[in-house]
Enzyme design. Structure first.
Site, PDB file in Angstrom:
ATOM      1  N   HIS A  13     -25.099  34.899  21.676  1.00 38.87           N
ATOM      2  CA  HIS A  13     -25.163  34.936  20.548  1.00 38.87           C
ATOM      3  C   HIS A  13     -26.105  36.785  20.135  1.00 38.87           C
ATOM      4  O   HIS A  13     -27.367  35.783  19.916  1.00 38.87           O
ATOM      5  CB  HIS A  13     -24.782  34.224  19.240  1.00 38.87           C
ATOM      6  CG  HIS A  13     -24.454  34.547  18.118  1.00 38.87           C
ATOM      7  ND1 HIS A  13     -24.513  34.411  16.689  1.00 38.87           N
ATOM      8  CD2 HIS A  13     -22.792  35.756  18.026  1.00 38.87           C
ATOM      9  CE1 HIS A  13     -23.787  35.356  16.038  1.00 38.87           C
ATOM     10  NE2 HIS A  13     -22.725  35.973  16.806  1.00 38.87           N
ATOM     11  N   GLU A  40     -24.011  38.056  24.291  1.00 36.79           N
ATOM     12  CA  GLU A  40     -23.160  38.947  23.019  1.00 36.79           C
ATOM     13  C   GLU A  40     -24.223  39.322  22.397  1.00 36.79           C
ATOM     14  O   GLU A  40     -24.825  39.311  21.943  1.00 36.79           O
ATOM     15  CB  GLU A  40     -21.815  37.734  22.599  1.00 36.79           C
ATOM     16  CG  GLU A  40     -20.836  37.984  21.588  1.00 36.79           C
ATOM     17  CD  GLU A  40     -21.352  38.464  20.152  1.00 36.79           C
ATOM     18  OE1 GLU A  40     -21.049  38.937  19.000  1.00 36.79           O
ATOM     19  OE2 GLU A  40     -23.018  38.168  19.243  1.00 36.79           O
ATOM     20  N   ASP A  42     -23.235  43.733  19.448  1.00 37.57           N
ATOM     21  CA  ASP A  42     -21.812  43.870  18.232  1.00 37.57           C
ATOM     22  C   ASP A  42     -21.933  45.780  18.867  1.00 37.57           C
ATOM     23  O   ASP A  42     -23.312  46.111  17.616  1.00 37.57           O
ATOM     24  CB  ASP A  42     -22.114  43.862  17.093  1.00 37.57           C
ATOM     25  CG  ASP A  42     -22.037  42.009  16.657  1.00 37.57           C
ATOM     26  OD1 ASP A  42     -20.751  41.757  16.781  1.00 37.57           O
ATOM     27  OD2 ASP A  42     -22.857  41.221  16.050  1.00 37.57           O
ATOM     28  N   HIS A  55     -25.196  44.630  13.664  1.00 36.37           N
ATOM     29  CA  HIS A  55     -23.230  43.765  13.083  1.00 36.37           C
ATOM     30  C   HIS A  55     -23.119  44.681  11.809  1.00 36.37           C
ATOM     31  O   HIS A  55     -21.594  44.391  11.452  1.00 36.37           O
ATOM     32  CB  HIS A  55     -23.896  42.517  12.585  1.00 36.37           C
ATOM     33  CG  HIS A  55     -22.697  41.551  12.506  1.00 36.37           C
ATOM     34  ND1 HIS A  55     -22.250  41.391  10.987  1.00 36.37           N
ATOM     35  CD2 HIS A  55     -22.250  40.630  12.943  1.00 36.37           C
ATOM     36  CE1 HIS A  55     -22.036  40.353  10.919  1.00 36.37           C
ATOM     37  NE2 HIS A  55     -21.156  39.701  12.542  1.00 36.37           N
ATOM     38  N   GLU A 115     -18.881  42.615  21.304  1.00 32.53           N
ATOM     39  CA  GLU A 115     -18.357  42.293  20.746  1.00 32.53           C
ATOM     40  C   GLU A 115     -18.135  44.099  19.782  1.00 32.53           C
ATOM     41  O   GLU A 115     -18.853  45.059  19.277  1.00 32.53           O
ATOM     42  CB  GLU A 115     -18.416  41.885  19.045  1.00 32.53           C
ATOM     43  CG  GLU A 115     -17.080  41.785  18.011  1.00 32.53           C
ATOM     44  CD  GLU A 115     -17.276  41.230  17.168  1.00 32.53           C
ATOM     45  OE1 GLU A 115     -17.006  41.121  16.080  1.00 32.53           O
ATOM     46  OE2 GLU A 115     -18.874  40.008  16.812  1.00 32.53           O
TER      47      GLU A 115
END
Length: 248
Positions: A13, A40, A42, A55, A115
């Protein structure tokens, strides 16, 4: 996407969970040091159209800057310290661009889940831009295409419009009616749920719709084991120090 699901089950993450400043190359390096082959992150847009990693909509939590990140040019953003908030060991770590992240992943043979995290009001434009950039950056690596995900259907629609060959996943924090239809209307290959939403019924529903199953953010052994028992395809975790990624 055709063929077998190519992605590793265990996903770090924001690079390395909480062990390093999130969404930085330092975090990606630390996640890799713990054996993770997929991260992962953002992605959003600067005021002048550079895709970079962050994020929050605002800068205060994870940098020494202030204000709405998407209102700043990349030149201004690139000068911020995105590491000292975490610990002195990471002081001076800069924000990362998607281009820099792509180079890192490709150099090490790693996979990535991007993301799409738009500044509010820029959902469609951000989806277009992130997908366009990803398509360009991975054009010579068709065997390791990034997985694009978002909570924002408009962002996924933008990604579908500009780069339909890139796989997409719909993120959900609450289970709402029509989630399978929404995912399929965006030609998604996966759904990514808050881990508490997965049970035998939702897994069966997703599989019946031809969708792969991923969960976030899984930081406890009991939760991870429950999801492994359900046969989930992907587990996103902060605890890169707790879960050996070869497990399961």
């Amino acid at each position: 996407m055709t063929g077998d699901w190519p992605y590793p089950r265990w996903i770090a993450h924001r690079g390395a969970g909480k062990l390093a400043p999130e969404n930085t190359l330092a975090a990606f390096r630390l996640g890799a040091a713990h054996g993770y082959r997929m991260v992962e992150c953002d992605a959003k847009l600067s005021a002048d159209g550079v895709v970079f990693l962050l994020h929050d909509a605002t800068l205060e939590r994870t940098t020494n800057g202030s204000g709405v990140a998407g209102d700043k040019t990349w030149n201004a953003l690139s000068q911020l310290d995105a590491g000292r908030w975490h610990s002195r060991a990471f002081a001076g770590e800069p924000l990362a661009t998607l281009e820099g992240v792509a180079r890192h992943c490709q150099a090490h043979g790693h996979w990535i889940n991007i993301e799409i995290k738009p500044t509010p009001g820029t959902e469609g434009a951000t989806g277009l831009a992130v997908a366009r950039a990803a398509a360009r950056l991975w054009s010579n690596h068709p065997d390791r295409l990034p997985l694009l995900t978002s909570f924002q259907p408009e962002a996924l629609a933008g990604a579908l419009e500009t780069a339909p060959h890139l796989p997409r996943g719909l993120l959900l924090d609450t289970l709402r009616d029509g989630w399978r239809e929404a995912a399929r209307s965006l030609d998604c290959v996966a759904v990514v749920f808050n881990h508490a939403l997965w049970d035998a019924t939702t897994v069966a529903q997703a599989k019946a719709a031809g969708l792969r199953t991923l969960a976030y953010t899984v930081n406890d052994e009991w939760a991870a084991q429950r999801l492994l028992d359900l046969g989930l395809d992907g587990i996103i975790t902060d605890r890169v120090d707790l879960f050996p990624p070869a497990e399961g």
